[in-house]
Design a protein around this motif. Structure first.
Motif, PDB file in Angstrom:
ATOM      1  N   LEU B 163       0.858  -1.184   0.000  1.00 60.18           N
ATOM      2  CA  LEU B 163       0.000   0.000   0.000  1.00 60.18           C
ATOM      3  C   LEU B 163       0.895   1.235   0.000  1.00 60.18           C
ATOM      4  O   LEU B 163       1.606   1.488   0.961  1.00 60.18           O
ATOM      5  CB  LEU B 163      -0.894  -0.021   1.257  1.00 60.18           C
ATOM      6  CG  LEU B 163      -1.928   1.082   1.388  1.00 60.18           C
ATOM      7  CD1 LEU B 163      -3.006   0.936   0.311  1.00 60.18           C
ATOM      8  CD2 LEU B 163      -2.568   1.064   2.774  1.00 60.18           C
ATOM      9  N   THR B 165       0.293   4.325   0.301  1.00 57.57           N
ATOM     10  CA  THR B 165       0.015   5.389   1.264  1.00 57.57           C
ATOM     11  C   THR B 165       0.110   4.914   2.710  1.00 57.57           C
ATOM     12  O   THR B 165      -0.287   5.638   3.617  1.00 57.57           O
ATOM     13  CB  THR B 165      -1.367   6.018   1.005  1.00 57.57           C
ATOM     14  OG1 THR B 165      -2.307   4.957   0.788  1.00 57.57           O
ATOM     15  CG2 THR B 165      -1.337   6.916  -0.211  1.00 57.57           C
ATOM     16  N   CYS B 240      -7.598  -0.991   9.040  1.00 57.49           N
ATOM     17  CA  CYS B 240      -6.811  -0.655   7.840  1.00 57.49           C
ATOM     18  C   CYS B 240      -6.664   0.836   7.563  1.00 57.49           C
ATOM     19  O   CYS B 240      -5.658   1.259   7.006  1.00 57.49           O
ATOM     20  CB  CYS B 240      -7.454  -1.275   6.599  1.00 57.49           C
ATOM     21  SG  CYS B 240      -7.625  -3.046   6.654  1.00 57.49           S
ATOM     22  N   CYS B 246      -2.776   4.129   7.205  1.00 60.98           N
ATOM     23  CA  CYS B 246      -2.880   4.638   5.839  1.00 60.98           C
ATOM     24  C   CYS B 246      -3.101   6.139   5.890  1.00 60.98           C
ATOM     25  O   CYS B 246      -3.936   6.620   6.653  1.00 60.98           O
ATOM     26  CB  CYS B 246      -4.049   3.966   5.118  1.00 60.98           C
ATOM     27  SG  CYS B 246      -4.308   4.638   3.455  1.00 60.98           S
ATOM     28  N   LYS B 248      -4.202   8.160   3.543  1.00 63.46           N
ATOM     29  CA  LYS B 248      -5.351   8.740   2.843  1.00 63.46           C
ATOM     30  C   LYS B 248      -6.446   9.028   3.851  1.00 63.46           C
ATOM     31  O   LYS B 248      -6.598   8.298   4.830  1.00 63.46           O
ATOM     32  CB  LYS B 248      -5.890   7.767   1.792  1.00 63.46           C
ATOM     33  CG  LYS B 248      -5.065   7.752   0.523  1.00 63.46           C
ATOM     34  CD  LYS B 248      -5.790   6.948  -0.543  1.00 63.46           C
ATOM     35  CE  LYS B 248      -4.876   6.718  -1.734  1.00 63.46           C
ATOM     36  NZ  LYS B 248      -5.466   5.773  -2.676  1.00 63.46           N
ATOM     37  N   ARG B 250     -10.127   8.797   4.665  1.00 67.72           N
ATOM     38  CA  ARG B 250     -11.223   7.978   4.143  1.00 67.72           C
ATOM     39  C   ARG B 250     -12.471   8.821   3.944  1.00 67.72           C
ATOM     40  O   ARG B 250     -13.018   9.373   4.886  1.00 67.72           O
ATOM     41  CB  ARG B 250     -11.518   6.831   5.119  1.00 67.72           C
ATOM     42  CG  ARG B 250     -12.621   5.878   4.645  1.00 67.72           C
ATOM     43  CD  ARG B 250     -12.875   4.771   5.648  1.00 67.72           C
ATOM     44  NE  ARG B 250     -13.080   5.292   6.992  1.00 67.72           N
ATOM     45  CZ  ARG B 250     -14.214   5.844   7.413  1.00 67.72           C
ATOM     46  NH1 ARG B 250     -15.258   5.920   6.624  1.00 67.72           N
ATOM     47  NH2 ARG B 250     -14.302   6.320   8.633  1.00 67.72           N
ATOM     48  N   GLU B 273     -12.535   5.307  -2.530  1.00 67.12           N
ATOM     49  CA  GLU B 273     -13.270   4.046  -2.441  1.00 67.12           C
ATOM     50  C   GLU B 273     -12.366   3.002  -1.806  1.00 67.12           C
ATOM     51  O   GLU B 273     -11.141   3.158  -1.795  1.00 67.12           O
ATOM     52  CB  GLU B 273     -13.761   3.580  -3.818  1.00 67.12           C
ATOM     53  CG  GLU B 273     -12.706   3.050  -4.757  1.00 67.12           C
ATOM     54  CD  GLU B 273     -13.336   2.470  -6.037  1.00 67.12           C
ATOM     55  OE1 GLU B 273     -14.028   3.220  -6.738  1.00 67.12           O
ATOM     56  OE2 GLU B 273     -13.134   1.276  -6.305  1.00 67.12           O
ATOM     57  N   PRO B 274     -12.928   1.930  -1.255  1.00 64.11           N
ATOM     58  CA  PRO B 274     -12.093   0.897  -0.640  1.00 64.11           C
ATOM     59  C   PRO B 274     -11.041   0.402  -1.647  1.00 64.11           C
ATOM     60  O   PRO B 274     -11.374   0.085  -2.777  1.00 64.11           O
ATOM     61  CB  PRO B 274     -13.099  -0.213  -0.311  1.00 64.11           C
ATOM     62  CG  PRO B 274     -14.415   0.487  -0.200  1.00 64.11           C
ATOM     63  CD  PRO B 274     -14.362   1.611  -1.178  1.00 64.11           C
ATOM     64  N   CYS B 275      -9.791   0.369  -1.220  1.00 62.97           N
ATOM     65  CA  CYS B 275      -8.707  -0.003  -2.129  1.00 62.97           C
ATOM     66  C   CYS B 275      -8.639  -1.532  -2.262  1.00 62.97           C
ATOM     67  O   CYS B 275      -9.324  -2.261  -1.553  1.00 62.97           O
ATOM     68  CB  CYS B 275      -7.381   0.548  -1.606  1.00 62.97           C
ATOM     69  SG  CYS B 275      -6.845  -0.225  -0.066  1.00 62.97           S
ATOM     70  N   PHE B 278      -7.858  -3.328   0.953  1.00 60.72           N
ATOM     71  CA  PHE B 278      -9.008  -3.374   1.860  1.00 60.72           C
ATOM     72  C   PHE B 278      -9.995  -4.447   1.404  1.00 60.72           C
ATOM     73  O   PHE B 278     -10.517  -5.207   2.221  1.00 60.72           O
ATOM     74  CB  PHE B 278      -9.697  -2.000   1.915  1.00 60.72           C
ATOM     75  CG  PHE B 278     -10.754  -1.928   2.985  1.00 60.72           C
ATOM     76  CD1 PHE B 278     -10.438  -1.515   4.270  1.00 60.72           C
ATOM     77  CD2 PHE B 278     -12.059  -2.305   2.711  1.00 60.72           C
ATOM     78  CE1 PHE B 278     -11.402  -1.486   5.270  1.00 60.72           C
ATOM     79  CE2 PHE B 278     -13.034  -2.281   3.705  1.00 60.72           C
ATOM     80  CZ  PHE B 278     -12.709  -1.866   4.984  1.00 60.72           C
TER      81      PHE B 278
HETATM   82  S1  SF4 Z   1      -9.372   1.852   1.745  1.00 62.33           S
HETATM   83 FE1  SF4 Z   1      -8.430   3.855   1.493  1.00 62.33          FE
HETATM   84  S2  SF4 Z   1      -8.049   4.584   3.554  1.00 62.33           S
HETATM   85 FE2  SF4 Z   1      -8.429   2.381   3.677  1.00 62.33          FE
HETATM   86  S3  SF4 Z   1      -6.420   1.430   3.554  1.00 62.33           S
HETATM   87 FE3  SF4 Z   1      -7.205   1.491   1.493  1.00 62.33          FE
HETATM   88  S4  SF4 Z   1      -6.398   3.422   0.651  1.00 62.33           S
HETATM   89 FE4  SF4 Z   1      -6.205   3.553   2.852  1.00 62.33          FE
END
Ligand code: SF4
Lengths: 287, 368
Positions: B163, B165, B240, B246, B248, B250, B273-275, B278
């Motif tokens: 990931l 981020t 997560c 992370c 980002k 959410r 959106e859910p990555c 995730f």
């Molecule tokens: S869904 Fe978005 S906030 Fe959650 S871990 Fe993935 S990139 Fe990060």
């Protein structure tokens, strides 16, 4: 202003998975044939969903760095890239060329090309792979070639692509014998030596990236090594044959030319970049 | 790109220029230029002939119209970097003063500094936030996006980072001197698509896909994730998506009308959106949540009970490697854990957790 987007699988676990996509992107970038060359991944970033918005062009050539038509190229990619009105390529399983669609979120025109694995030029990449693993630019005389893929278990078209290239290379008459082999069906890669009379056999897996299948399964199944962690010789001697195992064909630099050719077939103006990629004079820095 | 600035301004002035406190218009052949409360006219003159107060304004206009990338998201990001907020027209001289020493911003774990260079152009420096005060000579110097891709691939313990981020970017590197296009490519390599989504959010056009909608879209191995219970979705986001995991912020929820309680995070760039990571985790939790609970009995001292919690916390907080070899006071210390295993979990014949009662039955595996 046109852009090239290379769509590949990527991985959450294996850092090697995305390496071919990055390296081929760099090679093509270096030719200057496109204003932008962007990678996009199913399991890495930028994700398929967000790749188009990173590309400034109105016109995008989208090339899947996948071996065959099937689930990923026909369902996942069109859905995740939000290609409106996608109904398929009208292909027999190995004949996709391109479909022109519009992306729902960005409004870009997307020329969605067939996968690299079924392009005719892929036969040349397999042969080039055989040359590079043996170190012999004229390899063929007195030598057998095995092209290895998944079987039909996961995807019917994946076996078709393997057979397609094996047939084409056989028809050229360069190698004494050419055989398509599979991991989960007959003729099986485990029995590689049963299918060749030549002492020297080059084995090229038709996979995009090195990973579990190409670096663990296949070498052990063929008997190159008892334990993949201990590595293997190239060539390795198995039952009186010398097996030249090449690793995934997708890491061969020449594959960059197939990517560019896919875009050119869909109408991209690529100038002399195909020649340059074929000659291998576009520099690339390995990650 | 290297046109004489006044010439470029004259050309644009035909349609009228209003930018960062600079106004320019054409009166016949005469170029009228105004900044703050002074006005001047320019016939055949070059930039050097303009009265001093006008020069930074014209150079600023030239940078943003001739040198910097014109793509709106990129331009907005570079302006944000030097705190050039639209609507503060008189700020050019102050901004130039600040740019002389460098204007610094944080983007995830990136520390970006914009500086003024020759002819009003900008150069950008990029380093890890943790290296804020490290002398440049102690950092490894890099040049372009390929280097960024390599740095971003593994953490400082050489583990693959799935990931981008995640707050696990390794430190110790420096991109000392990047042009505008280069800094954008390097940032995009560290944090793909973050600039574009940040810009969309600013413009009010961020396309958020909430969990239920994203889950509905899944096919094949991931089809099951639409069955993840709401409660489990909260736990999953907590596992997560919070800032410790992370960077980002959410912006997605269960649905547009059903926000999650888990903190969204404070970072500048949104998660829309859910990555894929995730979704892969949600698949695992969906199948684990399919099991019914049972009741177990275990015999522990109060300290051993605390120790089990300490072990879960240490693993969940990624603290295991920080616990010193001989720190026997820490319940998650390896010797302490081995001792507990030997004492309580070592006997296969009589497992530590004894099932006392079976509540519900169904637990067939529905994953495909
Ligand atoms: S869904 Fe978005 S906030 Fe959650 S871990 Fe993935 S990139 Fe990060």
């Amino acid at each position: 202003m046109s852009a090239l987007v290379i769509a590949a699988h990527g991985s959450h676990l294996n850092p090697e998975s995305s390496r071919p996509a990055h390296e081929h992107a760099r090679r093509i970038r270096a030719t200057g044939a496109f204003d932008t060359v962007q990678t996009a991944f199913w399991k890495e970033e930028p994700h398929f969903r967000e790749a188009l918005r990173t590309v400034p062009s109105d016109e995008v050539y989208l090339v899947p760095l996948f071996i065959s038509e099937g689930y990923f190229t026909e369902q996942v990619i069109p859905r995740e890239f939000r290609l409106e009105g996608w109904t398929g390529w009208d292909s027999n399983g190995t004949s996709a060329v391109t479909a022109t669609l519009s992306a729902e979120d960005t409004g870009q025109t997307v020329h969605y090309c067939g996968p690299v694995g079924t392009h005719d030029a892929m036969s040349d990449v397999i042969v080039r792979r055989a040359e590079s693993v043996t170190g012999d630019p004229d390899v063929g005389d007195g030598v057998g070639l095995a092209v290895v893929g998944h079987g039909t278990e996961r995807n019917e078209n994946s076996a078709k692509a393997v057979t397609y290239h094996a047939d084409r290379i056989r028809a050229r008459g360069r190698f004494d014998e050419v055989q398509a082999l599979f991991m989960d069906e007959e003729p099986e890669v485990d029995d590689v030596t049963d299918y060749f009379t030549s002492t020297d056999v080059v084995v090229v897996p038709l996979f995009i990236a090195d990973g579990y299948h190409t670096q663990e399964d296949i070498p052990e199944d063929m008997g190159l090594t008892e334990d993949y962690r201990e590595g293997w010789e190239t060539p390795a001697t198995v039952e009186g044959h010398r097996i030249w195992y090449a690793g995934a064909v997708g890491t061969e630099p020449l594959l960059a030319e197939v990517v560019a050719e896919r875009a050119a077939d869909a109408g991209a103006t690529v100038g002399d970049s195909l020649d340059r990629l074929r000659a291998g004079d576009a520099p690339v820095r390995s990650a | 790109m290297d046109r004489e600035p006044v010439e470029a301004l004259r050309e644009a002035a035909a349609a009228g220029v209003e930018y960062d406190g600079l106004s320019a218009s054409l009166d016949g052949e005469t170029l009228q230029v105004a900044v703050e409360d002074s006005t001047t006219t320019v016939d055949d003159r070059r930039l050097d002939d303009l009265p001093e107060p006008f020069v930074p304004y014209v150079r600023n206009w030239v940078y943003w119209h001739e040198t910097a990338p014109q793509r709106p998201a990129f331009r907005a990001f570079l302006r944000w970097l030097e705190r050039a907020n639209d609507g503060e027209p008189s700020a050019v001289p102050e901004r130039y003063d600040a740019l002389e020493t460098g204007v610094t911003r944080t983007w995830g774990q990136l520390l970006l500094t914009a500086r003024l260079s020759e002819g009003g152009r900008r150069r950008y420096e990029l380093r890890h936030v943790d290296d804020r005060d490290v002398p440049a000579g102690d950092l490894q110097v890099h040049g372009g996006p390929n280097d960024a891709e390599t740095i971003a691939r593994h953490d400082d313990r050489d583990r693959y980072r799935p990931l981008k981020t995640a707050p696990t970017l390794r430190s110790g590197w420096l991109f000392p001197d990047l042009g505008p296009d280069e800094v954008l490519s390097v940032v995009s390599e560290f944090y793909p698509a973050t600039i574009e989504n940040w810009f969309r959010e600013r413009e009010g056009t961020l396309d958020v896909t909430h969990y239920r909608e994203a889950a509905e879209r899944q096919t094949g191995r991931y089809r099951s994730v639409s069955e993840l219970p709401s409660e489990a979705l909260e736990w999953a986001a907590d596992a997560c998506c919070v800032d410790s995991q992370c960077l980002k912020r959410r912006e997605w929820d269960e649905t547009a009308d059903e926000p999650l309680d888990v903190p969204r995070g404070d970072g500048p760039f949104p998660c829309r959106e859910p990555c894929s990571l995730f979704v892969a985790a949600a698949k695992e939790w969906t199948s684990l949540e399919d099991e019914a609970t049972r009741t177990y009995e275990i015999e522990l001292t109060p300290s051993e009970r605390d120790q089990l919690e300490a072990i879960v916390d240490a693993v969940a907080d990624g603290r295991v490697d920080e616990i010193r070899e001989a720190d026997l006071g820490d319940g998650a210390n390896r010797y302490r854990a081995r001792y507990l295993r030997a004492k309580r979990f070592g006997d296969v014949e009589s497992p530590a957790f004894q099932e006392t009662d079976r509540t519900h039955g169904s637990e067939e595996d529905t994953s495909d």
